[in-house]
Structures are given as structure tokens and as C-alpha cells.
Design a protein around this motif. Structure first.
Motif, mmCIF file in Angstrom:
data_model
loop_
_atom_site.group_PDB
_atom_site.id
_atom_site.type_symbol
_atom_site.label_atom_id
_atom_site.label_comp_id
_atom_site.label_asym_id
_atom_site.label_seq_id
_atom_site.Cartn_x
_atom_site.Cartn_y
_atom_site.Cartn_z
ATOM 1 N N GLU A 1 -26.830 -23.426 -12.375
ATOM 2 C CA GLU A 1 -27.200 -24.159 -11.166
ATOM 3 C C GLU A 1 -25.989 -24.424 -10.291
ATOM 4 O OE1 GLU A 1 -30.789 -24.338 -10.503
ATOM 5 O OE2 GLU A 1 -30.109 -26.292 -9.779
ATOM 6 N N LEU A 2 -24.906 -24.859 -10.941
ATOM 7 C CA LEU A 2 -23.750 -25.323 -10.175
ATOM 8 C C LEU A 2 -22.683 -24.238 -10.013
ATOM 9 C CD1 LEU A 2 -23.415 -28.881 -11.739
ATOM 10 C CD2 LEU A 2 -24.642 -28.191 -9.700
ATOM 11 N N GLU A 3 -22.931 -23.098 -10.620
ATOM 12 C CA GLU A 3 -21.966 -21.994 -10.582
ATOM 13 C C GLU A 3 -20.579 -22.459 -10.995
ATOM 14 O OE1 GLU A 3 -22.521 -20.546 -6.651
ATOM 15 O OE2 GLU A 3 -24.450 -19.623 -7.135
ATOM 16 N N HIS A 4 -20.560 -23.168 -12.074
ATOM 17 C CA HIS A 4 -19.297 -23.714 -12.558
ATOM 18 C C HIS A 4 -19.443 -23.943 -14.059
ATOM 19 C CE1 HIS A 4 -15.843 -26.330 -13.038
ATOM 20 N NE2 HIS A 4 -15.489 -26.077 -11.798
ATOM 21 N N GLU A 5 -18.426 -23.552 -14.829
ATOM 22 C CA GLU A 5 -18.474 -23.799 -16.272
ATOM 23 C C GLU A 5 -18.567 -25.306 -16.542
ATOM 24 O OE1 GLU A 5 -19.209 -23.481 -19.502
ATOM 25 O OE2 GLU A 5 -18.130 -21.569 -19.521
ATOM 26 N N VAL A 6 -19.266 -25.671 -17.604
ATOM 27 C CA VAL A 6 -19.428 -27.087 -17.925
ATOM 28 C C VAL A 6 -18.074 -27.718 -18.243
ATOM 29 C CG1 VAL A 6 -20.318 -28.651 -19.698
ATOM 30 C CG2 VAL A 6 -21.809 -26.915 -18.699
ATOM 31 N N VAL A 7 -17.806 -28.863 -17.620
ATOM 32 C CA VAL A 7 -16.539 -29.555 -17.843
ATOM 33 C C VAL A 7 -16.589 -30.268 -19.197
ATOM 34 C CG1 VAL A 7 -15.029 -31.398 -17.005
ATOM 35 C CG2 VAL A 7 -16.162 -29.872 -15.385
ATOM 36 N N GLY A 8 -15.509 -30.152 -19.958
ATOM 37 C CA GLY A 8 -15.477 -30.804 -21.267
ATOM 38 C C GLY A 8 -16.249 -30.023 -22.317
ATOM 39 N N ILE A 9 -16.271 -28.717 -22.171
ATOM 40 C CA ILE A 9 -17.097 -27.899 -23.056
ATOM 41 C C ILE A 9 -16.590 -27.938 -24.501
ATOM 42 C CG2 ILE A 9 -15.864 -25.774 -22.396
ATOM 43 C CD1 ILE A 9 -19.556 -25.985 -23.282
ATOM 44 N N ARG A 10 -15.262 -28.070 -24.674
ATOM 45 C CA ARG A 10 -14.708 -28.158 -26.028
ATOM 46 C C ARG A 10 -15.286 -29.339 -26.782
ATOM 47 N NH1 ARG A 10 -8.864 -26.853 -25.896
ATOM 48 N NH2 ARG A 10 -8.844 -24.580 -25.941
ATOM 49 N N LEU A 11 -15.296 -30.464 -26.063
ATOM 50 C CA LEU A 11 -15.810 -31.690 -26.652
ATOM 51 C C LEU A 11 -17.283 -31.498 -27.031
ATOM 52 C CD1 LEU A 11 -14.502 -34.373 -27.148
ATOM 53 C CD2 LEU A 11 -15.394 -35.186 -24.947
ATOM 54 N N ALA A 12 -18.016 -30.854 -26.137
ATOM 55 C CA ALA A 12 -19.432 -30.624 -26.382
ATOM 56 C C ALA A 12 -19.623 -29.748 -27.615
ATOM 57 C CB ALA A 12 -20.078 -29.968 -25.161
ATOM 58 N N GLU A 13 -18.748 -28.745 -27.760
ATOM 59 C CA GLU A 13 -18.869 -27.863 -28.922
ATOM 60 C C GLU A 13 -18.590 -28.632 -30.207
ATOM 61 O OE1 GLU A 13 -17.691 -23.684 -26.699
ATOM 62 O OE2 GLU A 13 -16.156 -24.885 -27.679
ATOM 63 N N ALA A 14 -17.613 -29.545 -30.133
ATOM 64 C CA ALA A 14 -17.309 -30.329 -31.322
ATOM 65 C C ALA A 14 -18.466 -31.263 -31.666
ATOM 66 C CB ALA A 14 -16.033 -31.130 -31.103
ATOM 67 N N THR A 15 -19.061 -31.895 -30.637
ATOM 68 C CA THR A 15 -20.130 -32.846 -30.950
ATOM 69 C C THR A 15 -21.381 -32.143 -31.471
ATOM 70 O OG1 THR A 15 -20.695 -32.905 -28.609
ATOM 71 C CG2 THR A 15 -19.466 -34.779 -29.475
ATOM 72 N N PHE A 16 -21.528 -30.857 -31.146
ATOM 73 C CA PHE A 16 -22.671 -30.146 -31.720
ATOM 74 C C PHE A 16 -22.609 -30.199 -33.245
ATOM 75 C CE2 PHE A 16 -24.058 -26.168 -33.757
ATOM 76 C CZ PHE A 16 -25.425 -26.263 -33.529
ATOM 77 N N TRP A 17 -21.408 -29.946 -33.776
ATOM 78 C CA TRP A 17 -21.274 -29.962 -35.237
ATOM 79 C C TRP A 17 -21.434 -31.364 -35.786
ATOM 80 C CZ3 TRP A 17 -22.330 -25.651 -37.282
ATOM 81 C CH2 TRP A 17 -22.014 -24.468 -36.615
ATOM 82 N N VAL A 18 -20.935 -32.351 -35.025
ATOM 83 C CA VAL A 18 -21.156 -33.743 -35.436
ATOM 84 C C VAL A 18 -22.650 -34.016 -35.548
ATOM 85 C CG1 VAL A 18 -20.882 -36.162 -34.746
ATOM 86 C CG2 VAL A 18 -19.011 -34.535 -34.363
ATOM 87 N N PHE A 19 -23.380 -33.582 -34.525
ATOM 88 C CA PHE A 19 -24.825 -33.788 -34.492
ATOM 89 C C PHE A 19 -25.477 -33.173 -35.747
ATOM 90 C CE2 PHE A 19 -28.485 -33.790 -31.107
ATOM 91 C CZ PHE A 19 -29.195 -34.677 -31.882
ATOM 92 N N CYS A 20 -25.130 -31.925 -36.020
ATOM 93 C CA CYS A 20 -25.734 -31.240 -37.172
ATOM 94 C C CYS A 20 -25.387 -31.967 -38.471
ATOM 95 C CB CYS A 20 -25.250 -29.802 -37.255
ATOM 96 S SG CYS A 20 -25.859 -28.794 -35.917
ATOM 97 N N ALA A 21 -24.125 -32.388 -38.593
ATOM 98 C CA ALA A 21 -23.718 -33.049 -39.823
ATOM 99 C C ALA A 21 -24.483 -34.360 -39.996
ATOM 100 C CB ALA A 21 -22.216 -33.310 -39.795
ATOM 101 N N VAL A 22 -24.601 -35.115 -38.922
ATOM 102 C CA VAL A 22 -25.326 -36.386 -38.992
ATOM 103 C C VAL A 22 -26.760 -36.154 -39.463
ATOM 104 C CG1 VAL A 22 -26.326 -38.226 -37.579
ATOM 105 C CG2 VAL A 22 -23.928 -37.596 -37.280
ATOM 106 N N VAL A 23 -27.411 -35.170 -38.850
ATOM 107 C CA VAL A 23 -28.811 -34.903 -39.205
ATOM 108 C C VAL A 23 -28.918 -34.514 -40.680
ATOM 109 C CG1 VAL A 23 -30.760 -33.353 -38.796
ATOM 110 C CG2 VAL A 23 -29.480 -34.277 -36.862
ATOM 111 N N ALA A 24 -27.991 -33.661 -41.135
ATOM 112 C CA ALA A 24 -28.059 -33.211 -42.523
ATOM 113 C C ALA A 24 -27.865 -34.375 -43.490
ATOM 114 C CB ALA A 24 -26.999 -32.134 -42.764
ATOM 115 N N VAL A 25 -26.872 -35.228 -43.209
ATOM 116 C CA VAL A 25 -26.623 -36.350 -44.116
ATOM 117 C C VAL A 25 -27.826 -37.292 -44.147
ATOM 118 C CG1 VAL A 25 -25.179 -38.370 -44.531
ATOM 119 C CG2 VAL A 25 -24.126 -36.215 -43.832
ATOM 120 N N VAL A 26 -28.368 -37.588 -42.977
ATOM 121 C CA VAL A 26 -29.524 -38.495 -42.936
ATOM 122 C C VAL A 26 -30.689 -37.902 -43.726
ATOM 123 C CG1 VAL A 26 -31.250 -39.543 -41.432
ATOM 124 C CG2 VAL A 26 -28.850 -39.578 -40.775
#
Ligand code: HEM
Ligand code: HEM
Ligand SMILES: [Fe+2]
Lengths: 99, 466
Positions: free
Chosen positions: B75-100
Motif C-alpha cells: 500500500e505504502l510502497e515502503h518496506e515496513v519500519v522495524g521489520i527486524r523487531l517484528a521478525e523477532a516478536t514472531f518467534w516470541v509469539f510462537c514460543a508463548v503460544v507453545a508454552v501456554v
């Protein structure tokens, strides 16, 4: 409310909205493909929907306020399909002019 | 391909996996209904059901995140800002779900202490995850919100759809905070909990899926931005106009003041009307482009979304949204029938469309339509409709015999559980649930397989792609 009246009312409410949706769908598909028969079938659905609304108003033990609400929303089901359609057409022809 | 689109593929993969886990626990939960003493004190119904409905919320959320990470840079023709952080939180999300999930399965329940609240189970339906995990979800969502806002700022560009999306994220995140407070007063506790559940599914998610659908329509149908955006504004106003105070339909019997009977009944009875508008809109869009689309499965799923949203949420909800009816139907399998149909129609169908958009883009075919997708489409829809019909029958039987005639006593409840109508409904749910599960397998298979490169039709498609 007697047990039978309760089930009948709930089913009438569902049938009312379903028929309203039938009208909306048939009307719009009919308009789309330019098929008056579908539009007529849509109109039949609308009559059926209004019939269900009337049945709810006349025959169910709902309080008066709710019956008025059903009446008003019946008008909504009748009005929305043509209104939305016309509006979308306007939007679209405007869009074409812009392009 | 933008880097954030690769992240979105990861989110889709996680979402589809959890969709499978959810179906597994759905089937297990359905088995208890026909074999009530199954796994007694090993794994109780309540745990199985928690896993079923919590994974539902999480996988849909993951699919939504994926869809936004997919479309935002486009939409914005621009790479998402803070994409590294987003990639890291994806794994956090998965880990949280698995532990729960492991804690739910192994520990299951705790004493009524703060420890339980923090580490085992918060006991709030749909968001049972313990507090530490909820904090994890907040962090993930916070990073997500940062990604969206920062990208808009950096790109110095906003589209109508992005505006709606950004504004919607505020209430969406705000009501999630309702996952935290634990009030000893049941009425107050439920009062706030419904802000979360109702405001999500009938307001903020409805807007979010509206934005996603708008972007899909522009993508696979080539609908013009002006139409899609103007329509989105209207739809959002109508949906929120009826949906916000429609909240009252959950306030009939939890100890809230009596005026909620009128407010809830009135506003929620208006909720199906905008959904009807969406049906008309879907048909219009389909036809305006003469059913020409570069992506047939996405197109079919998106159109189905409009219809089943209307039927599952609109018709099924309307049946029991007035207090006089709800008095008897409240909390029966009737509600379960509506819950399944509405979630499926409004959200599952929509996100499957998005999965197919991703499939087409990643495989690089000009036109996606090689028939096999119809298996998933057919089996999932037949399975769901069969399930909700069975549940409707079971629910009406409960409301009629157990509530209206039986007077809601424990005896009446027990008796109606042996009523043949009820039992047939419950069996039908199980059997159609298996059909649904088969549809899931077909869907996953189709999403993973390599599409035939489709030369035929590519010419016909060219018009739609512009
Ligand atoms: C194989 C398919 C599925 C089966 C067999 C199944 C079965 C079940 C069962 C047995 C329950 C517990 C009902 C109760 O508390 O009495 C339940 C709850 C629920 N399921 Fe499913 N389910 C399936 C798929 C789905 C799907 C695809 C969705 C979402 C689209 C979904 C959404 C829900 C929701 C929202 C509830 C909570 C309903 C309520 O308590 O009112 N389920 N399901
Ligand atoms: C996408 C939209 C919707 C979704 C996903 C949805 C989902 C659900 C779910 C899962 C429940 C069960 C909550 C629980 O007790 O655990 C529920 C309850 C309810 N829904 Fe909806 N719903 C939607 C729209 C609507 C609409 C438009 C209406 C009214 C016209 C409606 C009327 C109701 C009512 C009255 C209840 C309470 C049932 C009871 O008392 O047991 N819903 N909904
Ligand atoms: Fe609600």
C-alpha cells in the motif's frame, strides 16, 4: 411467552432476515446479469420477508416496541439493496470519468 | 517481494498450523458430547474446549497480522519500519503460544490464587492464557502497532485503507487490556470481559477484515481504489453504529442494569443491515469485473465471506438477540451454532482468501485456478453448514424442552441431554466436523502444492490485472 410461541418467534425472526438476504442477493445478481426473472424472484423473497415481518407483528407475543423495530428494519431490508446498488453505480461511473 | 511479506508467510504458516490444532481439539470436544465419561480426569472437556477456542482467537489474530504485514508495504510502497523487531516478536509469539498450550495440557488447572492467574489460567473464556502470556501478546501487538504507524510516518504517505486500519488498531489493542483485570464481582468481571469479546468480533475485527478485504479486492479483482475506500468508510460507520451498543445483547442476564435489555436488543437487531449491504457490494464487484479474476480461489472465498457473514452473524445472531428469545436460548448449543457460523463466515473465509493471494504471489503464476482448491472449498463449507445445522437443532431442543418447558432446572437440563433430537444434532456436529477436518486437509494440501502454470486464461485475465 408459551414455549411454542417462543420457538415460533425465534424461527420467524430468522426466516425474516434470511428472506431479506435472499431479496438482496437475487436482486443484485439479477441487476448484474440483467436478468429480470431473478429480480422478480428477488421481489418474491421481499414479499415473503415482509410477510414474516407482518406475522411477527401480528402473531407473536413480543412487546410493542420490538414490533415497531421489526417493522422499521423490514423497511431497511426492502430499501438497502436498490439503494446500495444505485450508489455503487454512481460511484463507479464517477470513477470511470476520472480515469 | 518485501521482507515483511516473508514475515507474513511465516505468520500464515503458524496460523494454518494452529487452525489444524484447533480443529483437532474441536473434534475432541465434540467426542465428549457423545462419550461423556471419555478421558475422565485425564483431560477434561473444559481443557479441550479451552484449547479449541483459544487457538481460534490466536490463529485468526496471526492471520490478520500476516495479512497486514503483507499489504502494508504494498500500500505504502515502503518496506515496513522495524521489520527486524517484528521478525523477532514472531518467534516470541510462537514460543508463548507453545508454552501456554503445554501448560494447559499438562497442568490444566490451579488453585484460586494469584499464582494461577499469572502462570496457569486466567479463566476468561477465549483469552484464558495466563497473565505472563497476555503480556507477551501485548508486546507482540505493540510492536505490530509500532510497525504500522512508523511505516506510515516514514513513507510520508497514507491511503484511505491505511487510515482506517491505523485508527482501528487503537480500540483493538485497548480492549485487549480487558484480558487483565480480575474482579471478584462476577457481574463487573463479565461486564468488562464482554468489551473484549464483543468489541473484537462485532466491531474492531469486522473493521480490520473490511480493510483486508478492501486490499484483496483491489489486488485480485482490480477494483478501483476510490470505490473500495468510499465503500469502506460507509461500511465502517454502519458496522460501528450498530455494533458498539449491540454489546448490550450480552448484558441481559449478568446483573447489569435493566436498560441494557432495550439498548442491547435495539442496536444488535440493526446489526444485520450493514452486512446485507456488504452482500450487495460483493455481488456488484464480482460482476463489474465479469468474474474475471487472476485468483479464482481467493475470489470465491471472498465472495463467500460476504454471504456467510450475513447468514452466520446476521441471521443466526438475529434469531436470538431480543431479550425475550435470549432468555431461553442463552448459552445453549444454539449460541454455539451461531458462534461457529459467524466466526467461520466473517473471518475464516476471509483469511483463507488472503492465504490464496499469498500462494499466487509466491508461486508467480499469472492466474490461479487449477480445480483442486474446490475440494477444500466444498468440504469446508459443507462441513460447517452441516455442523451449524446440527447444533441449531440441538440448541432449539435445549431451549424448548430444557428451558421454556422444563423451567431451566438441573433435572430438565439432564433430561434434554438424552432427548433424541438433541442427540441427533450432537452426532451430526461430530460427523460434519469430520467432513470439515477433511476439508482442512484438502485446503492445506492445495496451498502447499505447486500450481500448474496456467497459460489458458492469462489473456482473458489481463484486463482484470490492470
Ligand atoms: C471440526 C470442526 C469443529 C468441531 C467438531 C468443533 C466443536 C466444538 C465444540 C464441541 C465446542 C464446545 C461447545 C460447548 O461448549 O458446548 C466448540 C466451541 C466453539 N467452537 Fe468449535 N468446532 C469445530 C470447528 C470450529 C471452527 C472452524 C470455529 C471457528 C470458525 C469454531 C469456533 C468455536 C467457538 C467460537 C466456540 C465457542 C462457542 C460457545 O461457547 O458459544 N469451531 N466447538
Ligand atoms: C462476526 C460477527 C459475529 C461473531 C464472530 C459472533 C460470535 C459470537 C460468539 C462466539 C458468541 C458466543 C459467546 C459466548 O457466550 O461465549 C456470540 C453470542 C451472541 N451473538 Fe454473536 N457474533 C457475531 C455477530 C452477531 C450479530 C450481528 C448478532 C445479532 C444480530 C449476534 C448476536 C449474538 C447474541 C444475542 C449472542 C448471545 C447468545 C447467548 O446469550 O448465549 N452476534 N456471538
Ligand atoms: Fe455480541
Amino acid at each position: 411467552m408459551t414455549p411454542t410461541a417462543f420457538v415460533a418467534t425465534a424461527l420467524l425472526m430468522g426466516a425474516f432476515v434470511l428472506a431479506g438476504g435472499g431479496y438482496g442477493s437475487l436482486y443484485s445478481v439479477g441487476r448484474l446479469q440483467g436478468r429480470p426473472r431473478l429480480i422478480r424472484m428477488g421481489a418474491v423473497c421481499l414479499v415473503v420477508a415482509l410477510g414474516f415481518a407482518a406475522a411477527i407483528v401480528v402473531a407473536t407475543p413480543l412487546a410493542v416496541g420490538w414490533k415497531i423495530l421489526i417493522g422499521v428494519s423490514a423497511a431497511g431490508y426492502a430499501a438497502i439493496p436498490p439503494l446500495v446498488w444505485r450508489y455503487l453505480e454512481q460511484l463507479h461511473s464517477g470513477g470511470r470519468a476520472m480515469r | 517481494m518485501y521482507r515483511s511479506q516473508r514475515l507474513s508467510l511465516r505468520y500464515y504458516t503458524a496460523a494454518i498450523t494452529l487452525f489444524g490444532v484447533m480443529i483437532l481439539f474441536g473434534l475432541l470436544s465434540a467426542l465428549y458430547y457423545v462419550f461423556p465419561s471419555m478421558l475422565f480426569e485425564v483431560l477434561n472437556f473444559s481443557t479441550s474446549k479451552i484449547l479449541h477456542i483459544d487457538t481460534l482467537v490466536i490463529w485468526l489474530l496471526m492471520a490478520f497480522l500476516g495479512a497486514v504485514y503483507w499489504y502494508l508495504p504494498q500500500e505504502l510502497e515502503h518496506e515496513v519500519v522495524g521489520i527486524r523487531l517484528a521478525e523477532a516478536t514472531f518467534w516470541v509469539f510462537c514460543a508463548v503460544v507453545a508454552v501456554v498450550a503445554v501448560v494447559f495440557l499438562v497442568v490444566q488447572i490451579g488453585d484460586s490464587t494469584a499464582f494461577t492467574l499469572w502462570f496457569i489460567n486466567q479463566g476468561r473464556k477465549y483469552v484464558e492464557a495466563p497473565r505472563w502470556a497476555s503480556i507477551g501478546v501485548v508486546v507482540v501487538m505493540g510492536v505490530f502497532a509500532y510497525n504500522v504507524v512508523a511505516t506510515c510516518v516514514k513513507a510520508r504517505r497514507m491511503t484511505g485503507v491505511t487510515w482506517v486500519l491505523v485508527l482501528d488498531l487503537i480500540p483493538l489493542l485497548a480492549v485487549y487490556m480487558d484480558a487483565f483485570p480480575a474482579d471478584e464481582n462476577m457481574s463487573r468481571d463479565l461486564y468488562w470481559w464482554w468489551w473484549l469479546v464483543h468489541m473484537w468480533v462485532e466491531s474492531t475485527w469486522e473493521v480490520l477484515i473490511g480493510c483486508i478485504m478492501a486490499m484483496v479486492l483491489m489486488d485480485v479483482m482490480g477494483t478501483s481504489r476510490r470505490i473500495v475506500e468510499t465503500w469502506l468508510y460507509i461500511e465502517v460507520m454502519l458496522v460501528l453504529g450498530a455494533g458498539i451498543l449491540g454489546l448490550g445483547h450480552h448484558y441481559f442476564w449478568i446483573g447489569t442494569p435493566e436498560y441494557w435489555l432495550s439498548i442491547g436488543g435495539f442496536f444488535s437487531a440493526l446489526e444485520p443491515l450493514p452486512l446485507l449491504g456488504m452482500v450487495v457490494h460483493a455481488v456488484y464487484d464480482a460482476g463489474e469485473h465479469r468474474l474475471r479474476t487472476v485468483n479464482r480461489p481467493a475470489f470465491f472465498w471472498i465472495t463467500t465471506e460476504a454471504f456467510l457473514n450475513f447468514i452466520g452473524a446476521g441471521v443466526w445472531g438475529f434469531m436470538m438477540t431480543l431479550p425475550q428469545i435470549n432468555l431461553f436460548s442463552h448459552g445453549t448449543q444454539w449460541t454455539v451454532s451461531h458462534g461457529h457460523f459467524a466466526f467461520y463466515g466473517a473471518y475464516v473465509c476471509g483469511v483463507i482468501a488472503v492465504f490464496y493471494v499469498a500462494k499466487q504471489k509466491t508461486s508467480g503464476v499469472a492466474c490461479l485456478d487449477d480445480r483442486f482448491w474446490k475440494w477444500g472449498y466444498g468440504l469446508l463449507n459443507i462441513g460447517m453448514v452441516g455442523m451449524v445445522m446440527g447444533l441449531l437443532l440441538a440448541g432449539i431442543t435445549q431451549a424448548f424442552y430444557g428451558r421454556a418447558i422444563g423451567g431451566s432446572t438441573l433435572m430438565a437440563f439432564t433430561q434434554v441431554s438424552e432427548n433424541p433430537w438433541f442427540l441427533s444434532g450432537i452426532w451430526a456436529r461430530l460427523l460434519f466436523g469430520i467432513v470439515f477436518a477433511a476439508g482442512y486437509v484438502a485446503l492445506v494440501y492445495d496451498l502447499l502444492r505447486k500450481p500448474r502454470s496456467n497459460a489458458v486464461g492469462a489473456g482473458e485475465i489481463a484486463g482484470a490485472a490492470t
